[in-house]
Design a protein around this motif. Structure first.
Motif, PDB file in Angstrom:
ATOM      1  N   ASN A  63      -3.021  13.977  -1.076  1.00 43.93           N
ATOM      2  CA  ASN A  63      -4.357  14.769  -0.805  1.00 43.93           C
ATOM      3  C   ASN A  63      -4.533  15.385   0.362  1.00 43.93           C
ATOM      4  OD1 ASN A  63      -5.261  13.267  -3.190  1.00 43.93           O
ATOM      5  ND2 ASN A  63      -6.082  11.405  -2.135  1.00 43.93           N
ATOM      6  N   LYS A  74      -0.565   3.948  -2.232  1.00 39.04           N
ATOM      7  CA  LYS A  74      -1.980   4.436  -1.663  1.00 39.04           C
ATOM      8  C   LYS A  74      -1.525   5.437  -0.767  1.00 39.04           C
ATOM      9  CE  LYS A  74      -5.025   0.556  -2.707  1.00 39.04           C
ATOM     10  NZ  LYS A  74      -5.967  -0.382  -2.271  1.00 39.04           N
ATOM     11  N   ARG A 105      -9.892   5.854   7.835  1.00 36.06           N
ATOM     12  CA  ARG A 105     -10.572   4.810   6.930  1.00 36.06           C
ATOM     13  C   ARG A 105      -9.717   4.158   5.929  1.00 36.06           C
ATOM     14  NH1 ARG A 105     -15.487   7.993   6.766  1.00 36.06           N
ATOM     15  NH2 ARG A 105     -17.036   7.560   8.386  1.00 36.06           N
ATOM     16  N   GLU A 106      -8.766   5.076   5.280  1.00 40.34           N
ATOM     17  CA  GLU A 106      -7.652   4.842   4.255  1.00 40.34           C
ATOM     18  C   GLU A 106      -6.782   3.993   4.921  1.00 40.34           C
ATOM     19  OE1 GLU A 106      -8.067   5.331   1.147  1.00 40.34           O
ATOM     20  OE2 GLU A 106     -10.068   6.182   0.914  1.00 40.34           O
ATOM     21  N   SER A 155       0.811  -1.214   0.094  1.00 40.12           N
ATOM     22  CA  SER A 155      -0.045   0.020   0.024  1.00 40.12           C
ATOM     23  C   SER A 155       0.829   1.290   0.052  1.00 40.12           C
ATOM     24  CB  SER A 155      -0.991   0.092   1.322  1.00 40.12           C
ATOM     25  OG  SER A 155      -1.588  -1.051   1.349  1.00 40.12           O
ATOM     26  N   LEU A 201      -2.680   9.540  -0.416  1.00 38.88           N
ATOM     27  CA  LEU A 201      -3.423   9.899   0.501  1.00 38.88           C
ATOM     28  C   LEU A 201      -2.692  11.274   0.969  1.00 38.88           C
ATOM     29  CD1 LEU A 201      -5.544   9.914   2.638  1.00 38.88           C
ATOM     30  CD2 LEU A 201      -4.430   8.179   3.992  1.00 38.88           C
ATOM     31  N   SER A 218      -7.672   0.520   5.954  1.00 33.26           N
ATOM     32  CA  SER A 218      -7.860  -0.306   4.834  1.00 33.26           C
ATOM     33  C   SER A 218      -6.367  -0.734   4.335  1.00 33.26           C
ATOM     34  CB  SER A 218      -8.441   0.618   3.587  1.00 33.26           C
ATOM     35  OG  SER A 218      -8.390  -0.101   2.247  1.00 33.26           O
ATOM     36  N   MET A 219      -5.284   0.145   4.440  1.00 29.83           N
ATOM     37  CA  MET A 219      -4.065  -0.261   4.067  1.00 29.83           C
ATOM     38  C   MET A 219      -3.517  -1.291   4.741  1.00 29.83           C
ATOM     39  SD  MET A 219      -2.449   3.541   3.254  1.00 29.83           S
ATOM     40  CE  MET A 219      -3.513   4.959   2.490  1.00 29.83           C
ATOM     41  N   SER A 233     -13.247  -0.353  11.585  1.00 26.49           N
ATOM     42  CA  SER A 233     -13.663   1.317  11.497  1.00 26.49           C
ATOM     43  C   SER A 233     -14.172   1.956  12.801  1.00 26.49           C
ATOM     44  CB  SER A 233     -14.784   1.675  10.391  1.00 26.49           C
ATOM     45  OG  SER A 233     -15.780   0.794  10.665  1.00 26.49           O
ATOM     46  N   ASP A 276     -11.931  10.323   7.158  1.00 24.02           N
ATOM     47  CA  ASP A 276     -11.597   9.696   5.965  1.00 24.02           C
ATOM     48  C   ASP A 276     -10.083   9.220   6.005  1.00 24.02           C
ATOM     49  OD1 ASP A 276     -13.995  10.603   4.975  1.00 24.02           O
ATOM     50  OD2 ASP A 276     -13.324  12.382   3.923  1.00 24.02           O
ATOM     51  N   VAL A 277      -9.093   9.872   6.531  1.00 21.27           N
ATOM     52  CA  VAL A 277      -7.690   9.442   6.561  1.00 21.27           C
ATOM     53  C   VAL A 277      -7.636   8.070   7.255  1.00 21.27           C
ATOM     54  CG1 VAL A 277      -5.595   9.890   7.506  1.00 21.27           C
ATOM     55  CG2 VAL A 277      -6.793  11.552   6.109  1.00 21.27           C
TER      56      VAL A 277
END
Length: 959
Positions: A887, A880, A904-905, A877, A884, A908-909, A946, A901-902
């Motif tokens: 962003n 990714k 969650r990302e 990741s 991020l 996921s990684m 989460s 949002d950060v």
């Protein structure tokens, strides 16, 4: 009048004056002594209470004077020994008072708390007192442009906190002092970034010991002295150097090859010496933009091809250096090249100057008195001055009429900024004498002077907007009454010197400045230290002020109230009324004393516990410790218990009676501002509870003591781990977990705290790692609660740490949650690269943006990724994570993700990396090795679902 009555009245009024004064007696007496030394005292220095707010340039804390700033006040006389009695003084600025003369008092060394001493542009004489080495807290020392004589005191080497040393433009002589045995020297100033010692009479060799790898110097300016001997090879050890000026001395011998190690140097000036030997190859110094080695006696050599490797070169000065051969065409293809001075050499062959492919940046090519036989001009040279006078080509028949062979060719390049136009509707003249139209066409009396760059720069037009914006931003930040600024008459000295620029500062809302406004403006200009992008365009900058005589509010009349007038007024009054006033004042003072006594014994008296009052701290669970308790827990704050330090003060480790380990942050300087930050951190930390936030155990609040007591977080800061200082190695998966922990802590502050909280100072130094290397966000001194959920931002003074600051917040002063997101993005770049946000003048965000190539593996960032991650291993990741990060670093806050949002990302990684970490992926410090070998890995119980952000005690959010 009866003599007895007169004496009684004088006694009564003197008592009254002393009764209402808040300034400590010793400080008031010291100021009286200073005034006795001045032939002309500052306007408004009258009355019994310097700390009451009416004395210009005086700032106080708890009745003690902490700051005296009186630049450009037309002061005359001497600085009296009484200055040494102001024991709480932290800042002293008397710059631009040419009437101040005589020696600097020996008792200046008594100011143990002084952090900034600025005496720029005065007329002080005699040697600098050796007692200046006693100012252990001194960070900024600027004595330039005076008439100091004698030697540089070796005791300056004792100033271990000194960052800025400026002794330029004096009459100092003798050798540069370095340490020897028990004798200190400048080589011990490990925190110093600036050695400005030019334009003196320093002699002897430049000591090799002056330079070592521990120094953090970025500027070494020794120009225009009487130094001799070789350039020491040890100069090549100071890898942070950006500017080196040794010009105008009598240095001899070869230029050491070690200089090629200085790959961050942007300006190198060795001209007007007696250097010999071969010309060194400096082709690896890719950041060079100004190179001047003129007027030395180098061995004859072919024209160096490495000049063409200097891709950032703007100015090349190699006059009279025995260069031979033909100039390669590639030199004039350098994209930034503007000025080339190669006159008085042995250059021959054909000259080809190509202007079209360069975008017409070239301004001057001076090859006078060489042996050039042919000139092939190319397109795009219309605005370029070519000088070939006294070359073979100009001696041929019919060539004398060519512009480049003409004797009328200018010896200096035409300045592209010599005429800065005013708006067309401005009046040519104002009605009042000495008034000048501002850039906004308003007639006023500006504060004028000359702005000088210490380094040799060419000042393109487009830099003026940057300089103007930087100045105006500083004026606005400090709420100074400035409407606009204008520049004029840029000049570049013929003998190497600074670029001089006329500066006019125009008042806002009035025709002239008052004494207070002018003093504050002059104080700012005497301490110019801008961080423009890129910083090498400007600094450091000096301002040389002209006298100002058009004050809007002239307070001279206030000095006319004499003792005789006071007595006359007193006679007309009633003695009974005086006595009544005296009794009232006495009662008032007694009441205040009682209140102060209560406050000392009850620190909560001003902190009402009524929870309906939101303006006072709401303490939930934070324990109040006495000073004696914390003294006991830290073994009397012993040096052995010190575990860190910062701008706030020192941090001590301790142990509570129940065995709990604690960290105690003790304020070094108790002040109003510190008190506000102290209050803010107590309020916030006592109300927020999350596993990724440092927990507040308690605090101590007593006279002259402010301490915060935290849980002890054993593995220090993330910054220490990334730098290798802590001995902890963080592999890629561990870095993802650190990022997740910090993001969860921030998301909690933004979304679940009541009211939401913006941290404002997210950086690697404020992320701590616990015994399992879980990240904990710390240091809430700058945090801002956000109670108004209807607004998308709050307007507030910009605070934070350079390199991490959101540029949108910096320019607009609009603070949002997305400002923390930007800072977090910089933190993510640190996790990738282990580099500082601003390192050696380069901003890591810009470097990464430039290097990213999404068509390549790891986005082409192999050269930037921290080797400690293990590049030979798979980095799941990674791309990714970079996406991020970028962003989060979007210029517009609306394009950045939220911290939720950060979270969650990154979750996921980590799921892609595997829900359970293996022992091999958790490389830590030695203290964790035994744990990692066991059957129960310390990180295996942490989930990445989460809901993890809600796993601790939370407060329901309003927003």
């Amino acid at each position: 009048m009866d003599h007895t009555v007169r004496v009684l009245l004088l006694f009564v009024f003197n008592y009254l004056l002393a009764a209402v004064a808040e300034t400590a007696n010793e400080d008031y007496s010291a100021l009286q002594g200073l005034m006795n030394g001045f032939l002309k005292k500052p306007d408004s220095w009258d009355g019994p209470d310097p700390c009451g707010g009416s004395w210009i340039g005086i700032k106080c804390n708890d009745s003690r004077i902490t700051s005296i700033t009186l630049p450009s006040m037309n002061l005359k006389g001497r600085l009296a020994d009484d200055i040494g009695f102001l024991s709480e003084l932290q800042d002293l600025d008397l710059s631009y008072n040419r009437g101040l003369t005589g020696p600097l008092p020996q008792k200046i060394g008594n100011l143990k708390k002084l952090s900034s001493l600025s005496l720029v542009g005065c007329n002080f004489t005699d040697p600098i007192p050796d007692t200046i080495g006693q100012l252990q807290q001194l960070v900024f020392l600027s004595l330039n442009s005076n008439s100091f004589s004698g030697r540089i005191p070796p005791s300056i080497g004792n100033l271990s906190n000194l960052s800025w040393l400026d002794l330029t433009d004096n009459q100092l002589e003798g050798p540069i002092p370095v340490s020897s045995g028990t004798t200190p020297g400048l080589d011990k100033l490990y925190k110093a970034q600036h050695f400005h010692l030019g334009m003196n009479k320093l002699s002897g060799q430049i000591p090799p010991q002056l330079f070592n790898s521990e120094l953090t110097l970025i500027h070494v300016l020794l120009d225009q002295n009487q130094l001799s001997g070789n350039i020491p090879p040890t100069l090549g050890l100071v890898l942070d150097l950006e500017v080196v000026r040794f010009d105008g001395n009598s240095l001899s011998g070869s230029v050491p090859q070690s200089l090629k190690n200085l790959t961050n140097v942007q300006q190198l000036v060795l001209s007007n010496n007696k250097l010999s030997g071969p010309l060194p190859d400096l082709g690896e110094m890719k950041r060079l933009n100004y190179l001047d080695m003129s007027n030395n006696s180098f061995e004859s050599s072919e024209f160096p091809r490495w000049f063409s490797y200097l891709e950032n070169l703007v100015t090349l000065m190699m006059e009279n250096t025995n260069l031979e051969g033909q100039i390669p065409d590639s030199l004039f293809n350098l994209a930034s090249l503007q000025i080339v001075k190669l006159n008085d050499n042995k250059i021959n062959g054909t000259l080809v100057v190509n202007g079209t492919t360069r975008g017409n940046q070239l301004r001057l090519v001076n090859l006078q008195r060489n042996s050039i036989e042919k000139f092939v001009p190319q397109d795009g040279l219309q605005n370029v001055t070519i000088i070939l006078l006294d070359n073979h080509i100009c001696r041929e028949t019919g060539m004398a009429s060519k512009p480049y062979c003409s004797t009328s060719s200018p010896a200096q390049p035409p300045s592209s900024i010599s005429d800065i136009p005013q708006p067309s509707n401005c009046p040519e003249k104002c009605n009042e004498p000495d008034q000048i139209p501002s850039p906004k066409c308003i007639c006023a009396y500006p504060y004028q002077g000359t702005l000088k760059s210490r380094v040799l720069l060419n000042f393109p037009d487009q830099y003026f907007a940057k300089l103007e914006n930087g100045l105006m931003f500083s004026f606005r930040t400090y709420h100074l009454p400035v409407d606009s600024v204008s520049f004029s008459n840029p000049t570049e000295n013929l003998f190497p010197g600074p670029l001089n620029l006329g500066l006019k500062v125009f008042p806002s809302g009035q025709e002239g400045f008052n004494h207070t406004g002018l003093s504050n403006i002059a104080s700012l200009l005497s301490n110019l230290s801008y961080e423009f992008e890129p910083p090498e365009l400007f600094g450091p900058l000096d301002f040389v002020a002209e006298d100002y005589g058009h004050y809007e509010e002239n307070s001279k009349g206030r000095d006319s109230l004499s003792t005789a007038v006071i007595i006359g007024v007193a006679v007309c009054g009633s003695l009974l009324l005086v006595l009544a006033l005296l009794a009232g004042v006495y009662a008032f003072r007694q009441k205040k004393r009682a209140e102060r006594a209560i406050e000392r014994t009850d620190p909560f008296r001003s902190w009402d516990t009524n929870e309906r009052n939101s303006a006072i701290p709401q303490l939930k669970g934070a324990r109040h410790f006495s000073f004696q308790e914390l003294q006991k827990y830290t073994k009397n704050f012993s040096q052995d218990n010190e575990i860190g330090y910062g701008g706030y003060g020192k941090v001590y480790g301790g142990t509570l009676p129940n065995g709990q380990l604690i960290a105690i942050k003790r304020a070094q300087n108790v002040s109003l501002q510190r008190g506000l930050e102290f209050k803010a951190e107590i309020e916030l930390l006592s109300r927020v509870h999350h596993k990724n936030l440092v927990s507040l155990v308690g605090f101590c609040f007593e006279p002259d003591e402010q301490m915060l007591v935290y849980e002890y977080v054993p593995n220090g800061t993330l910054k220490d781990s990334l730098s290798g200082k802590s001995g902890i190695r963080l592999d890629w998966t561990r870095r993802l977990k650190v990022a997740l922990g910090a993001a969860r802590g921030l998301a909690y502050l933004h979304e679940l705290a009541d009211p939401p909280i913006i941290h404002r100072d997210i950086k690697s130094n404020n992320i701590l790692l616990d015994e399992r290397l879980n990240a904990k966000v710390s240091d809430f001194g700058l945090s801002k609660p956000w109670a108004d959920c209807e607004k998308d931002h709050m307007t507030t003074q910009v605070k934070g740490t350079l390199g991490y600051l959101d540029p949108e917040y910096y320019t607009s002063e609009h603070l949002t949650k997305k400002s923390d997101v930007y800072s977090f993005g910089v933190l993510m770049l640190e996790l990738i690269t282990a580099r500082k946000p601003i390192e050696r003048g380069q901003y890591i965000v810009k470097i990464v943006r430039k290097e990213i190539d999404k068509t390549k593996e790891l986005y082409g960032l192999h050269g930037l990724v921290d080797p400690a991650i293990g590049l030979s291993l798979t980095l799941p990741s990674f791309e990714k994570f970079v996406d991020l990060t970028m962003n989060c670093l979007e210029e517009s806050s609306t394009n950045r993700p939220t911290m939720t949002d950060v979270v969650r990302e990154i979750e996921s990684m980590l799921l892609q990396a595997g829900p359970n970490l293996t022992p091999e992926s958790a490389s830590t410090s030695v203290s964790f090795e035994d744990v990692s070998k066991g059957s129960h890995h310390p990180y295996s119980n942490e989930s990445f679902d989460s809901s993890a952000v809600n796993s601790s005690t939370t407060i329901k959010g309003k927003c």
